[in-house]
Design a protein around this motif. Structure first.
Motif, mmCIF file in Angstrom:
data_model
loop_
_atom_site.group_PDB
_atom_site.id
_atom_site.type_symbol
_atom_site.label_atom_id
_atom_site.label_comp_id
_atom_site.label_asym_id
_atom_site.label_seq_id
_atom_site.Cartn_x
_atom_site.Cartn_y
_atom_site.Cartn_z
ATOM 1 N N LYS A 328 35.070 8.172 15.174
ATOM 2 C CA LYS A 328 35.119 8.211 13.719
ATOM 3 C C LYS A 328 36.219 7.300 13.169
ATOM 4 C CE LYS A 328 36.494 11.240 10.164
ATOM 5 N NZ LYS A 328 36.435 12.495 9.476
ATOM 6 N N LEU A 329 37.393 7.356 13.795
ATOM 7 C CA LEU A 329 38.490 6.486 13.363
ATOM 8 C C LEU A 329 38.098 5.021 13.514
ATOM 9 C CD1 LEU A 329 41.696 8.190 14.795
ATOM 10 C CD2 LEU A 329 41.191 7.761 12.403
ATOM 11 N N ALA A 330 37.475 4.712 14.655
ATOM 12 C CA ALA A 330 37.084 3.328 14.918
ATOM 13 C C ALA A 330 36.125 2.830 13.844
ATOM 14 C CB ALA A 330 36.437 3.226 16.289
ATOM 15 N N GLU A 331 35.162 3.658 13.513
ATOM 16 C CA GLU A 331 34.184 3.310 12.485
ATOM 17 C C GLU A 331 34.887 3.008 11.155
ATOM 18 O OE1 GLU A 331 30.639 3.423 12.532
ATOM 19 O OE2 GLU A 331 30.747 2.753 10.434
ATOM 20 N N GLY A 332 35.810 3.907 10.781
ATOM 21 C CA GLY A 332 36.489 3.769 9.497
ATOM 22 C C GLY A 332 37.481 2.624 9.457
ATOM 23 N N LEU A 333 38.058 2.266 10.601
ATOM 24 C CA LEU A 333 39.073 1.214 10.627
ATOM 25 C C LEU A 333 38.469 -0.142 11.002
ATOM 26 C CD1 LEU A 333 41.899 3.163 12.515
ATOM 27 C CD2 LEU A 333 41.721 2.807 10.071
ATOM 28 N N GLY A 334 37.153 -0.169 11.202
ATOM 29 C CA GLY A 334 36.504 -1.423 11.576
ATOM 30 C C GLY A 334 36.891 -1.876 12.969
ATOM 31 N N SER A 335 37.110 -0.934 13.871
ATOM 32 C CA SER A 335 37.557 -1.282 15.221
ATOM 33 C C SER A 335 36.706 -0.564 16.258
ATOM 34 C CB SER A 335 39.018 -0.887 15.406
ATOM 35 O OG SER A 335 39.793 -1.432 14.383
ATOM 36 N N LEU A 336 37.199 -0.552 17.476
ATOM 37 C CA LEU A 336 36.479 0.092 18.571
ATOM 38 C C LEU A 336 37.234 1.326 19.013
ATOM 39 C CD1 LEU A 336 36.009 -3.204 20.544
ATOM 40 C CD2 LEU A 336 34.267 -2.046 19.187
ATOM 41 N N PRO A 337 36.517 2.390 19.371
ATOM 42 C CA PRO A 337 37.230 3.596 19.827
ATOM 43 C C PRO A 337 37.922 3.320 21.166
ATOM 44 C CG PRO A 337 34.862 3.852 20.105
ATOM 45 C CD PRO A 337 35.061 2.573 19.368
ATOM 46 N N PRO A 345 29.704 1.660 19.455
ATOM 47 C CA PRO A 345 29.553 1.378 18.028
ATOM 48 C C PRO A 345 28.151 0.846 17.722
ATOM 49 C CG PRO A 345 30.988 -0.221 19.065
ATOM 50 C CD PRO A 345 30.719 0.825 20.085
ATOM 51 N N THR A 346 27.673 1.106 16.518
ATOM 52 C CA THR A 346 26.316 0.700 16.161
ATOM 53 C C THR A 346 26.298 -0.604 15.377
ATOM 54 O OG1 THR A 346 26.564 2.141 14.260
ATOM 55 C CG2 THR A 346 25.323 3.011 16.122
ATOM 56 N N GLU A 347 27.367 -0.857 14.630
ATOM 57 C CA GLU A 347 27.402 -2.042 13.776
ATOM 58 C C GLU A 347 27.482 -3.289 14.673
ATOM 59 O OE1 GLU A 347 29.371 -5.131 11.796
ATOM 60 O OE2 GLU A 347 30.705 -3.697 12.777
ATOM 61 N N SER A 348 26.766 -4.387 14.289
ATOM 62 C CA SER A 348 26.515 -5.459 15.265
ATOM 63 C C SER A 348 27.779 -6.169 15.739
ATOM 64 C CB SER A 348 25.511 -6.458 14.696
ATOM 65 O OG SER A 348 26.150 -7.266 13.732
ATOM 66 N N ILE A 349 28.689 -6.512 14.830
ATOM 67 C CA ILE A 349 29.882 -7.240 15.285
ATOM 68 C C ILE A 349 30.747 -6.358 16.171
ATOM 69 C CG2 ILE A 349 32.077 -8.189 14.455
ATOM 70 C CD1 ILE A 349 30.464 -9.637 12.305
ATOM 71 N N SER A 350 30.899 -5.091 15.804
ATOM 72 C CA SER A 350 31.665 -4.177 16.655
ATOM 73 C C SER A 350 31.025 -4.063 18.033
ATOM 74 C CB SER A 350 31.736 -2.790 16.026
ATOM 75 O OG SER A 350 32.437 -2.835 14.826
#
Lengths: 412, 310
Positions: A328-337, A345-350
């Motif tokens: 969840k943190l990774a998603e919100g911070l635009g990073s990887l867990p 992660p689901t978003e393509s660049i991540s």
């Protein structure tokens, strides 16, 4: 005396953090950049509160730059119970002064040894762990898909030759290949890191970061020479030293430049219209014999050794160390867990970033200014700016860096 | 004997003094008045002591220590000063401070010219006055940002005017001049305000008399107006010079001392060392040096002023 000095210096900004924390109150200080980062931390704290109704949370959100300034004051006087900070050298600076709590027990008890194996080194100082990694991000080349297409570049460059070829095609199409914001000297350090990792490998890179190799070494010069070729060919935007990261991005958005070497954390800030047009690929291989290593700086949370409510602080760390919260943190911070059990992660660049980092064979570096002492890193980055403003001065710059290395690392 | 010499400020009123009813009446009123003065001064003195004097002396004390702000300070004598004198950045900062000082002195004359121009009774002059005054109201950060955009070598106004980009803030040769130019903008407005106020208090009879004697233009300015503006001019110069020496905000916004510390000044260097490298002692040594430079200058100016007044 010291205490008086510090408190009077920080008093105005600290009131909320310093207030009397009764037992059962958990004081958390969070550094954040932008509203979305603050929101994800706030909701994480809310969830912890829901799961532990007996704990009162007192959160202080401080903007990142101000946070850096205030942190030493907190740690040495009246510390909050939990802080967020960076792994590696940044953490070691405080750990070596005994200002951070030893978390080795938590690492064993919570089985973090397994799920945080890749960031364990960066979380350790002299064999003990002082950090719980939260997220990390990948570094690579962002590019404009449409600009690549109009310039006739068929595929993402995988090797140095392909990259140079792509640069030539872009130049022919009237587009500058790379945008870089050299006013923020760390954006230049990304280039140094990758050229060094690709030309000399991570082992050499880490020795150089640790001050064990003279800057006058031929291998360091090789890095700068490769860099100089790119500059001499005018592959970078003009006057890059006039722009910081924010100032360099419009070149990309306006299609004046095609690529930018940067961490995935900027992807959240792309204009919505352009986001679909932005691609991301791994920094190309220069020497096939060298195992590929990547920059993957980690963020982390810590317990100051002067914290008053350590019991709840340990509980909070255990809570954040779960795969779900990490994701969840990774998603919100635009990073990887940082937690390896977290869902991909689901978003393509991540996702590309995640694959780059999980397939690395040469290891993960923390980043130029997190792998070595702050002072040497700043000298190094100043040297890079000097080099950019006059690329002919390689030897002069390297000699000066060598003088600084001798002084800072006390080598003669 | 104290009773025979006229004492205006008794060092400390003794209880016996107060009890003695035989003392002359005048003296007890005087001492009461003095005591009241001390009470009125006390809060201000206390504030000055706590917020001005204590930090100054503590900074001087700190400059002899090696201290990261966290662990125990370690006494190292003059080592900070020795290191400072050998640091290339210190010399760059000192040189830039001098450049600031010299170029900033353009502000008072420019402010005087603007004030003379604005001191006319023409329709719409109020609007023009407001426009001239505007930069002074802006915060340094805003001025810095506006000028950063102005200087932008790709998208900026300067590039449009010149037809090609000049990396003013990205080139170590131009960056300091670029920032000083930006800083002169509000400083000129400040000096202009000082001079405008000065001009309103000029004796109109004298000007009239001078005019009847045939003075006008340059001779009027040189021999009638300027002498009357002497104290204003002095203020303008002192304020400008102190402003030049403590320049910090514009540098922080426009270049962060860069590229590679080519535009740093002593104040910014102090901040850099204390905040980035946690070197409180070393930073204190730089601050003390800057303080000494200012002190020498101010003492020199005050002495000159007192001599002129006499």
């Amino acid at each position: 005396m010291k205490k008086l000095f510090c408190t009077s210096l920080l008093a105005a900004l600290l009131v909320s953090a310093l207030g009397s924390a009764a037992a059962g109150t958990l004081a958390v200080n969070i550094a954040y950049k932008g509203a979305s980062q603050r929101a994800v931390w706030q909701s994480t704290l809310d969830e912890f509160k829901k799961a532990n109704p007996d704990v009162d949370i007192k959160a202080a959100f401080v903007e990142e730059e101000a946070y850096k300034v205030q942190l030493p004051g907190w740690l040495s006087t009246q510390a909050p119970d939990v802080i967020n900070w960076h792994n590696g050298e940044r953490m070691a600076f405080y750990a070596s002064r005994g200002l951070l709590e030893d978390l080795s027990e938590d690492w064993k008890k919570n089985k973090w040894d397994e799920v945080y194996a890749s960031t364990k080194d960066a979380s350790s100082y002299k064999g003990k762990q002082y950090a719980l990694p939260t997220v990390y991000y990948s570094w690579g080349l962002f590019y404009r898909k449409d600009v690549f297409k109009t310039a006739g570049i068929a595929a993402e460059p995988k090797t140095w030759e392909e990259l140079l070829d792509a640069c030539n095609k872009l130049k022919a199409a009237g587009v500058t290949p790379f945008a870089v914001g050299g006013r923020d000297s760390w954006t230049l350090a990304g280039w140094f890191d990758y050229l060094d990792l690709r030309l000399n490998g991570n082992v050499f890179h880490q020795q150089l970061m640790a001050g064990e190799i003279p800057y006058t070494d031929a291998r360091v010069k090789k890095v700068y020479t490769a860099w100089k070729t790119l500059i001499d060919n005018k592959y970078f935007i003009d006057n890059s030293l006039s722009y910081d990261l924010d100032g360099a991005q419009p070149f990309l958005f306006q299609g004046k430049a095609a690529m930018m070497l940067m961490g995935t954390f900027i992807a959240k800030g792309f204009p919505p219209k352009l986001a679909a047009n932005m691609g991301y690929f791994q920094f190309p291989i220069i020497d096939a014999k060298i195992p590929t290593a990547e920059d993957g700086p980690a963020e982390s949370i810590h317990i100051p050794s002067k914290a008053r409510n350590k019991v709840d602080a340990h509980r909070f760390l255990a809570f954040v160390g779960t795969p779900a919260i990490s994701a969840k943190l990774a998603e919100g911070l635009g990073s990887l867990p940082a937690n390896s059990k977290s869902p991909e992660p689901t978003e393509s660049i991540s996702r590309i970033g995640f694959q780059i980092l999980s397939n690395t064979k040469g290891g993960i570096a923390q980043f130029y200014d997190r792998d070595m002492t702050k002072e040497m890193a700043d000298e190094g980055m100043k040297g890079m700016q000097k080099f950019i403003s006059d690329p002919g001065k390689i030897d002069e710059v390297l000699n000066e860096l060598e003088q600084s290395r001798k002084r800072i690392y006390k080598k003669s | 004997m104290p009773a025979q010499t006229p004492v205006i400020t008794p060092a400390r009123p003794q209880p016996s003094d107060l009890a003695a009813a035989s003392k002359p009446r005048r003296r007890s009123t005087a001492s009461r008045r003095n005591r009241a003065a001390i009470w009125f001064l006390a809060p201000a003195c206390l504030m000055t002591a706590v917020y001005v004097l204590y930090p100054i002396f503590y900074t001087i004390y700190l400059s002899f220590f090696n201290w990261d702000g966290m662990m125990k300070p370690e006494f190292i004598g003059l080592a900070n000063y020795v290191e400072m004198l050998h640091a290339p950045t210190f010399h760059v900062a000192l040189k830039n401070n001098l450049t600031w000082l010299l170029l900033f002195l353009l502000a008072p004359p420019a402010g005087l010219i603007a004030a003379l121009y604005l001191n006319q009774k023409v329709r719409g002059i109020r609007l023009i006055k407001t426009l001239f005054f505007a930069p002074f109201v802006l915060s340094g950060v805003v001025v810095g940002l506006i000028f950063s955009w102005f200087y932008d070598p790709t998208f900026g106004l300067l590039t449009l005017l010149l037809g090609h980009g000049v990396p003013v803030l990205g080139d170590p040769r131009y960056v300091t001049f670029g920032i000083i130019f930006a800083a002169l903008w509000p400083q000129t407005a400040y000096c202009m305000i000082l001079f405008l106020t000065g001009l309103t208090s000029i004796n109109a009879d004298q000007v009239e008399a001078a005019r009847m004697e045939g003075a006008k233009g340059w001779s009027m300015l040189r021999y009638v107006i300027l002498p009357q503006l002497r104290s204003t001019t002095f203020m303008a110069f002192v304020v400008t010079i102190i402003g030049a020496l403590r320049s910090f905000d514009l540098i922080s916004v426009m270049s962060s001392g860069g590229p590679f510390e080519s535009s740093t000044v002593l104040a910014y260097y102090t901040y850099d060392q204390a905040i980035k490298y946690y070197r409180q002692g070393y930073s204190a040594a730089i601050a003390v040096t800057l303080f000494a430079i200012m002190l020498i200058y101010i003492v020199y100016q005050l002495r000159r002023l007192l001599r002129d007044e006499r």
